[in-house]
Design a protein around this motif. Structure first.
Motif, short mmCIF file in Angstrom:
data_model
loop_
_atom_site.label_atom_id
_atom_site.label_comp_id
_atom_site.label_asym_id
_atom_site.label_seq_id
_atom_site.Cartn_x
_atom_site.Cartn_y
_atom_site.Cartn_z
N ALA A 163 -14.12 -11.41 24.09
CA ALA A 163 -14.76 -10.70 25.20
C ALA A 163 -13.79 -10.51 26.37
N SER A 164 -13.13 -11.60 26.78
CA SER A 164 -12.20 -11.48 27.91
C SER A 164 -10.99 -10.63 27.54
N GLY A 165 -10.57 -10.71 26.27
CA GLY A 165 -9.46 -9.87 25.81
C GLY A 165 -9.83 -8.40 25.84
N LEU A 166 -11.08 -8.09 25.49
CA LEU A 166 -11.52 -6.70 25.50
C LEU A 166 -11.62 -6.16 26.92
N VAL A 167 -12.10 -6.98 27.85
CA VAL A 167 -12.19 -6.55 29.25
C VAL A 167 -10.79 -6.28 29.81
N ALA A 168 -9.86 -7.20 29.55
CA ALA A 168 -8.49 -7.00 30.01
C ALA A 168 -7.89 -5.74 29.39
N ALA A 169 -8.13 -5.55 28.09
CA ALA A 169 -7.61 -4.36 27.41
C ALA A 169 -8.19 -3.09 28.01
N ALA A 170 -9.49 -3.14 28.40
CA ALA A 170 -10.13 -1.96 28.99
C ALA A 170 -9.49 -1.61 30.33
N LEU A 171 -9.23 -2.62 31.16
CA LEU A 171 -8.60 -2.36 32.46
C LEU A 171 -7.20 -1.78 32.28
N ILE A 172 -6.42 -2.39 31.38
CA ILE A 172 -5.06 -1.91 31.14
C ILE A 172 -5.08 -0.50 30.55
N GLY A 173 -5.97 -0.26 29.59
CA GLY A 173 -6.04 1.04 28.95
C GLY A 173 -6.45 2.15 29.90
N PHE A 174 -7.47 1.89 30.73
CA PHE A 174 -7.93 2.90 31.68
C PHE A 174 -6.80 3.32 32.62
N SER A 175 -6.12 2.34 33.16
CA SER A 175 -5.07 2.64 34.13
C SER A 175 -3.83 3.23 33.46
N MET A 176 -3.48 2.74 32.26
CA MET A 176 -2.35 3.32 31.54
C MET A 176 -2.59 4.78 31.22
N GLY A 177 -3.83 5.07 30.77
CA GLY A 177 -4.16 6.45 30.44
C GLY A 177 -4.03 7.37 31.63
#
Length: 429
Positions: A315-329
């Motif tokens: 769960a925490s890995g997915l939240v971190a991935a979502a933040l990184i992905g949104f901003s990277m995109g």
């Protein structure tokens, strides 16, 4: 009396030809360097270490070879794109990229073969990614260039969502060698037909006079200004963190007890949220000052890296991935947009290629740095915190960006296509 715009010149019309170019570019980039190599690298990492007994640093160095070579070749590819147009450059690069990636299915325990193949992939890789397509798309749009670039780049993101799952399933069912061969066929089956059929600039017949007449700043003059070097430094700091962690994300999460499927999902979440980030950012870029938009995105990336440094669950890995992905995109929209706004289109691809040099060299360093940190300490935690600080500093650098050159003058020259004095330069470094 004002004549209503027709579909041939109305950028908001679904019939506007530029949207076909953007759509074809989006689909073609699904089988490009990012989705095929970057987003599957972490999925393949443990298969290669298990097969050949290589350390993570060794395999990360192979990725570093691709990234570093990509950085070295990007300015040359950019010059070729500016000089000869996208289609003539992208077609042979797509073919070489697909063949080289598929050849990894024949990998042996020879590290020279490993590094040599990744070097070839890096040499042609950027022509198969957003840098290759951005020039063609940019020539079709003025008022809605931000959204058009977002649509184009979103295609790469869709591919990045799908390829980790596809790679994971192929490995389970057929093994890693077949996975490399199947994924290597995608550029031939998807990208190549679309590029040949649809990709073109707004003016089909390129001449040296036409290229010379485009509004824009010469390369040497652009390199003497502050915005270019701020963009390059920002990309360097960001890529060292984000692209580096992408190559290790799946391994990082499985090390902490997350299942292989959960780790693949996290990699796909990075790409999936990137689609949202790119489209929202594209909309904002057409309405707000780009450097301020980018600053918010970079702060979001820093927050995601800090959370990932402590993640102990899916769960925490997915939240971190979502933040990184949104901003990277979103951040990937910003660079081509700002280059066009500050410097015009005359040497757009060359300048874009030069910024990619900074990006790619940093990505290579980040991947190797993370691999070395794990081999030395058995953890990624401390290095992730340090990388988050660097990204936060990159966000602060956006406060130093000047206002755009006069927009009306640039657009008038782009529409007129006549030889004219160069556009006003941004503030010098």
């Amino acid at each position: 009396m004002r004549i209503p715009p027709t579909s041939s010149n109305n950028e908001l019309s679904w019939d506007y030809p530029g949207w076909r170019v953007a759509g074809a570019s989006a689909l073609a980039s699904m089988a490009g360097f990012g989705p095929i190599l970057i987003y599957t690298f972490g999925i393949m990492l443990k298969s290669l270490t298990g097969e050949f007994g290589w350390s993570r640093e060794t395999i990360s160095t192979a990725f570093g070879c691709a990234s570093f070579t990509l950085g070295l070749s990007s300015p040359g590819l950019g010059w070729l794109l500016d000089r000869y147009g996208p289609r003539r450059v992208i077609v042979p690069c797509v073919m070489l990229f697909g063949a080289a990636f598929a050849s990894l299915s024949l990998l042996t325990n020879n590290r020279i073969q490993l590094f040599g193949t990744f070097i070839l992939i890096g040499a042609v890789g950027n022509a198969t990614s957003q840098m290759g397509f951005a020039r063609a798309v940019s020539t079709w749009f003025q008022q809605h260039r931000g959204m058009a670039l977002a649509v184009m780049i979103a295609g790469s993101t869709v591919g990045s969502v799908l390829t980790p799952f596809i790679a994971q399933r192929l490995i389970v069912n057929y093994g890693w060698r077949a996975t490399y061969a199947i994924l290597g066929s995608a550029p031939f089956l998807i990208a190549l037909p679309l590029v040949i059929r649809f990709l073109r600039e707004k003016t089909e017949h390129r001449t040296s006079r036409l290229v010379a007449s485009m509004a824009g700043t010469p390369v040497a003059a652009a390199l003497a200004t502050r915005p270019f070097w701020i963009l390059a430094l920002t990309l360097f700091l960001t890529a060292m963190s984000t692209t580096g962690i992408l190559t290790h994300l799946a391994a990082l999460l499985t090390d902490r007890g997350v299942t292989a499927g959960g780790a693949a999902a996290a990699v796909s979440v990075v790409a999936g949220t990137g689609i949202i980030g790119r489209l929202i950012t594209g909309w904002l870029l057409d309405r707000a000052f780009g450097p301020r938009v980018n600053m918010v995105l970079l702060f979001t990336t820093a927050a995601g890296l800090l959370l990932l440094s402590q993640a102990q669950s899916a769960a925490s890995g997915l939240v971190a991935a979502a933040l990184i992905g949104f901003s990277m995109g979103g951040e990937s929209d910003v660079t081509p947009y700002l280059l066009g706004r500050y410097y015009g289109l005359r040497r757009f691809a060359t300048l874009y290629g030069l910024t990619w040099t900074a990006y790619a060299v940093a990505a290579a360093m980040g991947s190797v740095l993370l691999g070395r940190a794990f081999d030395a300490t058995g953890s990624y935690g401390v290095v992730l915190v340090r990388l988050a600080i660097l990204v936060f500093i990159a966000g602060l650098l956006m406060l130093l960006m000047p206002q755009y050159p006069p927009k009306g003058a640039m657009e008038a020259r782009e529409e007129a296509s006549v030889v004219a004095p160069e556009i006003p330069l941004p503030e010098r470094a």
